[in-house]
Design an enzyme around this catalytic site. Sequence first.
Site, PDB file in Angstrom:
ATOM      1  N   ALA A  55       4.275  -5.675  -6.678  1.00 16.57           N
ATOM      2  CA  ALA A  55       3.156  -5.467  -5.753  1.00 16.57           C
ATOM      3  C   ALA A  55       3.492  -4.271  -4.872  1.00 16.57           C
ATOM      4  O   ALA A  55       4.644  -4.116  -4.454  1.00 16.57           O
ATOM      5  CB  ALA A  55       2.905  -6.716  -4.909  1.00 16.57           C
ATOM      6  N   GLU A  56       2.503  -3.451  -4.592  1.00 12.61           N
ATOM      7  CA  GLU A  56       2.718  -2.188  -3.888  1.00 12.61           C
ATOM      8  C   GLU A  56       3.421  -2.358  -2.552  1.00 12.61           C
ATOM      9  O   GLU A  56       4.121  -1.458  -2.087  1.00 12.61           O
ATOM     10  CB  GLU A  56       1.376  -1.480  -3.603  1.00 12.61           C
ATOM     11  CG  GLU A  56       0.679  -0.945  -4.815  1.00 12.61           C
ATOM     12  CD  GLU A  56      -0.351  -1.912  -5.339  1.00 12.61           C
ATOM     13  OE1 GLU A  56       0.003  -3.091  -5.553  1.00 12.61           O
ATOM     14  OE2 GLU A  56      -1.494  -1.491  -5.539  1.00 12.61           O
ATOM     15  N   ASN A  57       3.184  -3.492  -1.891  1.00 12.28           N
ATOM     16  CA  ASN A  57       3.735  -3.647  -0.546  1.00 12.28           C
ATOM     17  C   ASN A  57       5.218  -3.956  -0.546  1.00 12.28           C
ATOM     18  O   ASN A  57       5.806  -4.076   0.516  1.00 12.28           O
ATOM     19  CB  ASN A  57       2.954  -4.710   0.242  1.00 12.28           C
ATOM     20  CG  ASN A  57       3.015  -6.074  -0.405  1.00 12.28           C
ATOM     21  OD1 ASN A  57       2.956  -6.180  -1.620  1.00 12.28           O
ATOM     22  ND2 ASN A  57       3.139  -7.098   0.397  1.00 12.28           N
TER      23      ASN A  57
END
Lengths: 228, 228, 220, 220
Positions: A55-57
């Site tokens: 996930a990008e975060n």
Amino acid sequence: MTTLSNDPAPRLDRAAIAKRAARDLVDGSTVNLGIGIPAMCADFLPDGVELLYHAENGILGFKELSAPGEGDPNLMDAGGKFPKLVPGMAFFDSVESFSLIRGGHIDVTVLGALQVSRNGDLSNWMIPKRGIGSIGGAMDLAANAKKVIIAMEHNVRGDLAKIVDECTFPLTARACVDEVITDIAVIEIDRKNDRVILRETAPGWSFDDVQARTEARLVADGDVGSMA
Amino acid sequence: MTTLSNDPAPRLDRAAIAKRAARDLVDGSTVNLGIGIPAMCADFLPDGVELLYHAENGILGFKELSAPGEGDPNLMDAGGKFPKLVPGMAFFDSVESFSLIRGGHIDVTVLGALQVSRNGDLSNWMIPKRGIGSIGGAMDLAANAKKVIIAMEHNVRGDLAKIVDECTFPLTARACVDEVITDIAVIEIDRKNDRVILRETAPGWSFDDVQARTEARLVADGDVGSMA
Amino acid sequence: MIGGFGGAGGQPTRLMLALRDLGVGDLTIIGNVAGISKTTGYGWPDHLDPIDQGMFFESGQATKITCSFPVPGTTNPLSDIEKAWREGNAEVDIVPQGTLIERIRAAGAGIPAFYTPTGVGTPVAEGKEHRDFDGRTYLMEEALSADFALIRAQKADTRGNLQYIGTSRAFNPAMATAAAVTIVEVDEIVEPGGIDPERVGTLSTYVDRIVVREAGDPLP
Amino acid sequence: MIGGFGGAGGQPTRLMLALRDLGVGDLTIIGNVAGISKTTGYGWPDHLDPIDQGMFFESGQATKITCSFPVPGTTNPLSDIEKAWREGNAEVDIVPQGTLIERIRAAGAGIPAFYTPTGVGTPVAEGKEHRDFDGRTYLMEEALSADFALIRAQKADTRGNLQYIGTSRAFNPAMATAAAVTIVEVDEIVEPGGIDPERVGTLSTYVDRIVVREAGDPLP
């Protein structure tokens, strides 16, 4: 653009699109799932397939989602939901997260789309008449993942085609899409040979039925299978 | 180049050079000390001065050095020696270490030199006739630290000047040196006003004594103090 | 690429010895402080015999090295790299350390080139594009990748996540991202969860092979 | 700059509220996912009322935002940022997330510009330098810094070293390096040694001010 109605058979629902897309995710891959239908792929992985979700975060290796609205704000995915801690996970910051993406280390991303063109251009971040949109990680993922799968509804507002000759919406990335999985078809964008290949249709749908709802010209390459 | 002997008084030893350099290190600064005389500054900090030492290999906040040759190979400084674990230290990799340097976050670096020119050019990585040298972190530190102090012997092989009009050795960085502390003088490189200011001399050394052993023309700016 | 900083900590010494014993030739090495430990003891406790990248020049397996610190300040005795260089058997490409690590990081991060202030006006600037931003001059430097990265970590989990300790990180995490095949030497391999998710230093995505040290290995 | 990813975790919510109460105007905000939580609940547990960067547009304090995700997919109700934008009261600069974080990192790391493949052929490429490396086209992107960074960490030691938890890192560590003044909001402040040296996420060098939450603060 092509606009038709009078579907020959029911279309797949969103879960069924996700389920079909999940079948193309190879065991052991590093995978980033976009919001919406793509995120639902996680619920339909075939037996024996384990993916390393990114996930990008800043998480790699998460799995089960908690119910939305529960959970720990410091354990969020990029869709704003709260996964559970899984052994073997890793946390990192956004610099590292996008180094992973931009460096070409994501094997597959599944994204939604507003339009896909015959050469694999993708538009998924802004409807021109709104005048404002959100890019998030989509441009980095689309431009740099090893494989880009689009999971979406085949048409919009009646039978307006989303698989088009040229995108009229602002682009997310050029020539990036490898495969499109919709509620009526599985389509391969064969960029090397400049072909849009119809691989599968939903039960009760013929080649011509799908072509009629697709602006880009489709070809077959061997048998056209069934999405069932 | 100027070559003289017949020194008017003893020169400071290496420890005394380091001790004088240490007096210019301001409490709370982030400091990187090069190998040799610069590293010895750590032994002579004035009372009440605490520095945050940075080493290129990825530590910030270390302090006491173990005896050379002892210690844990996984707790090394950039000079290849083994400091002790100190509360408040941090470990990081070389990417972060040089982001800190190149980003201008090091307050002061103390380095050795082969030559310093009147406009603050620094040569400290290769003697031309050897034909091969080692840069390490010196170019990053010299080009990007907020303040560059050179701690070195004033002359080499007899009385060959190292503070020169133009460096003849390969450069480490242009116009980077702020201050030079030697065994006979403290010299400020006032790059803004294109002056080389003699600030202090070793006991028994006059302005003319130092000038005679310095190729670059020196000026005074107020009183010349004593290094004692 | 051979990880670590220079010295014993963080150096994949067992993998290096295996590479030497394998005898493959025409190697190009990428490292940092390289080949100075054997003659100077750099970064090795006194009671151990230092092992460094010079071995690939002594053995004639390597023909080129890109690194920041290939020779010690003194020339007596000559290091294996300087010896090979003097005899015309080694090309030595000396790169400022910050530029070297950033070029490696760039290769892993999908950045083909970047600008740095380091090296302007020096021999390393020769032949490079110069460009001004906000009145300061910078050099353009390009990404640096490799076919193989040999790296060292404290432990791996079975997924391939790595944990480092102390100053043994150095060039290892960036090199892991910048090679086609990354091989890691570890003291220990653990089940998923055996590494705190807050302490993963290299993500499993970057790791291709894990080699575990034998118990009681005397090498640091 | 306002840290975090978007959502409650890693967002310096108390500092944001303090900035709003301070009433200073003409602010330019740099953030990531920005201003969508209030209308969508994004990244907030259900039982809490979301707080986001939209407040500075609602209050009229901000005139510009640079971010990657300023509006939710749906338009009803409008977020405070979209509302201000439609009324001509806000300039909204939308940057791909990977380019945004790399530009911030570059500012802290002394890199004035770099090349990225992201955005080529899209509206974000307009007016930017294009350049080919090895047959692929890239855009040049420049460093992005700020006067102030407001960031959030789990704890600080008295030197200013910071420790983060879980996914609350996001934009915080890079922003800490890229602002003239970095102010951090933490749950707890500890003595040196109270943070494991292997777990320091932001070095004390980057931290200028530390603000500690009151015990029992109900905000996440």
